[in-house]
Scaffold this motif. Structure first.
Motif, short mmCIF file in Angstrom:
data_model
loop_
_atom_site.label_atom_id
_atom_site.label_comp_id
_atom_site.label_asym_id
_atom_site.label_seq_id
_atom_site.Cartn_x
_atom_site.Cartn_y
_atom_site.Cartn_z
N UNK A 1 16.81 -10.35 -7.42
CA UNK A 1 18.05 -10.24 -6.66
C UNK A 1 19.29 -10.14 -7.57
N UNK A 2 19.23 -10.80 -8.73
CA UNK A 2 20.41 -10.89 -9.59
C UNK A 2 21.43 -11.88 -9.06
N UNK A 3 20.96 -12.80 -8.23
CA UNK A 3 21.87 -13.69 -7.51
C UNK A 3 21.07 -14.86 -6.97
N UNK A 4 21.68 -16.06 -7.00
CA UNK A 4 21.06 -17.20 -6.32
C UNK A 4 22.14 -18.23 -6.05
N UNK A 5 21.82 -19.17 -5.16
CA UNK A 5 22.73 -20.27 -4.86
C UNK A 5 22.13 -21.55 -5.41
N UNK A 6 23.00 -22.45 -5.87
CA UNK A 6 22.50 -23.71 -6.40
C UNK A 6 23.09 -24.88 -5.62
N UNK A 7 22.23 -25.83 -5.32
CA UNK A 7 22.63 -27.07 -4.67
C UNK A 7 22.29 -28.22 -5.61
N UNK A 8 22.84 -29.39 -5.32
CA UNK A 8 22.63 -30.56 -6.19
C UNK A 8 22.99 -30.22 -7.64
N UNK B 1 26.05 -18.96 4.30
CA UNK B 1 26.85 -20.09 3.84
C UNK B 1 25.99 -21.35 3.77
N UNK B 2 25.95 -21.99 2.62
CA UNK B 2 25.21 -23.24 2.42
C UNK B 2 26.23 -24.27 1.95
N UNK B 3 26.45 -25.30 2.74
CA UNK B 3 27.51 -26.26 2.44
C UNK B 3 27.29 -26.90 1.06
N UNK B 4 28.35 -26.89 0.27
CA UNK B 4 28.30 -27.52 -1.05
C UNK B 4 27.63 -26.69 -2.12
N UNK B 5 27.08 -25.53 -1.74
CA UNK B 5 26.38 -24.69 -2.72
C UNK B 5 27.38 -23.87 -3.53
N UNK B 6 26.98 -23.51 -4.73
CA UNK B 6 27.71 -22.58 -5.57
C UNK B 6 26.85 -21.34 -5.78
N UNK B 7 27.51 -20.19 -5.84
CA UNK B 7 26.79 -18.93 -5.98
C UNK B 7 26.80 -18.49 -7.44
N UNK B 8 25.67 -18.04 -7.91
CA UNK B 8 25.55 -17.56 -9.30
C UNK B 8 25.28 -16.06 -9.28
N UNK B 9 26.15 -15.30 -9.93
CA UNK B 9 26.00 -13.85 -10.05
C UNK B 9 25.57 -13.50 -11.46
N UNK B 10 24.54 -12.70 -11.60
CA UNK B 10 24.19 -12.15 -12.91
C UNK B 10 25.16 -11.01 -13.21
N UNK B 11 25.75 -11.02 -14.42
CA UNK B 11 26.73 -10.02 -14.78
C UNK B 11 26.19 -8.98 -15.74
#
Length: 352
Positions: A74-81, A255-265
């Motif tokens: 995907x080149x993308x993921x969300x992280x929680x905790x 939308x995932x509450x509290x999650x941050x999105x990571x984009x591969x550049x």
């Protein structure tokens, strides 16, 4: 009936999104072939529990594998905790929102089309130069080393420097850990390029997407990939779409509450020799609410060249990319219009 202004340029403070116009001027209207769906499909995006990286070897190995699969597919993921407390996230979003509510005369102090300026405010992409306008206003500023730049940031709203500074420090620590995990997933080890990233650039792109009366007609940002190694995005509501590579469709990031999105550049694509591709994404609009996003973009130093890891090059996998730096990207941005589909990564590909 209001006349639709076909002008491609608005003076600062008078752009359609700043003045809350009740229609979309022609210069904001995207071609019909790129029109948005008001009911987009939801993307199936990996969500990684980042706390597992800090647990036993088995948990860490599984999390590293998940991250590697997400980067490859995907080149993308969300992280929680992820370890950044909610009060710091909320504080950054709050002062970002308050900045865009300031009177025009306060924001115009930072107005600039110079993409190399360390603090600048603008609308669309490059005010007055864009052939197409985009429905956003933004504030960009350098953030590392924080002590070198924070005094240049806005003094208003009163807690902007304090709250945004706290977030910048926390998200930068997280980015270095994420980068280590990604390098580990490539078989390069978690400390690969760690010194260069430690001394590298952090640029904050603080974006405001005001309500748009016809959100299907315009875009907040056109399709693009980030020039960085990686970007970490905090947002107050959904509004980011990515291309589903298998179906060739735009899909909404849930939308995932509290999650941050990571984009591969782009620079991580270069480093990985194309094993991980930078993710193409765009910002869509909403007719009812203002969306705020804060992107923390991370790369090596201004003039440090990112090249492909020699460990990932052999007879079967020749080097596919040229080296480049953050300054090279800024030079590209000065001369090119990403709204016309010109991408930095395409300039870096070695043609067979």
């Amino acid at each position: 009936m209001e006349k639709k202004d076909s002008s491609s340029s608005f003076t600062i403070g008078n752009s359609a999104q700043e003045r809350s116009w009740s229609y979309v001027p022609d210069c904001y209207v995207i071609p019909s072939s790129n029109r948005l769906s008001l009911t987009p499909e939801t993307a199936n995006v990996p969500v990684v529990d980042f706390s597992r990286l800090r647990q036993d070897a088995t948990q860490r190995a599984n999390a590293i594998k998940e991250i590697g699969n997400a980067c490859h597919q995907v080149g993308f993921f969300q992280i929680v905790n992820h370890g950044i407390c909610q009060s710091i996230l909320d504080g950054a979003l709050s002062v970002a929102s308050d900045f865009f509510k300031l009177p025009t005369e306060e924001k115009v102090k930072f107005m600039s089309n110079d993409v190399k300026k360390p603090v600048r405010y603008g609308t669309s992409l490059k005010d007055g130069d864009d052939k197409f306008q985009f429905w956003r206003v933004f504030l960009k500023h350098y953030a590392h080393p924080l002590s070198d730049w924070i005094h240049l940031w806005p003094k208003h709203p009163p807690h902007y420097r304090e709250n945004m500074g706290k977030y910048c420090k926390e998200v930068r620590k997280l980015a270095l850990e994420v980068m280590g995990a990604i390098n580990e997933s490539l078989g390069l080890g978690p400390s690969y390029l760690s010194n260069q990233m430690e001394d590298g650039m952090q640029v904050m792109a603080v974006n405001c997407y005001p309500p748009c009366p016809n959100p299907e007609l315009a875009l907040g940002l056109p399709p693009h990939s980030d020039y960085t190694c990686l970007s970490i995005v905090l947002q107050n509501s959904a509004g980011l779409e990515v291309i589903d590579k298998r179906e060739g469709k735009w899909k909404l990031i849930p939308e995932v509450h509290g999650a941050l999105q990571v984009h591969i550049g782009d620079h991580l694509e270069v480093l990985s020799n194309g094993l991980y591709k930078s993710v193409v994404h765009r910002a869509i609009l909403n007719s009812e609410r203002t969306r705020i996003s804060i992107a923390s973009l991370h790369s090596m130093g201004m003039d440090e060249k990112m090249g492909t890891a020699e460990e990932l090059v052999d007879d079967k996998h020749p080097k596919n990319y040229k080296e480049s730096s953050f300054r090279d990207f800024l030079d590209f941005l000065c001369k090119n219009d990403i709204a016309e589909g010109k991408n930095f990564i395409d300039k870096l590909k070695i043609k067979a």
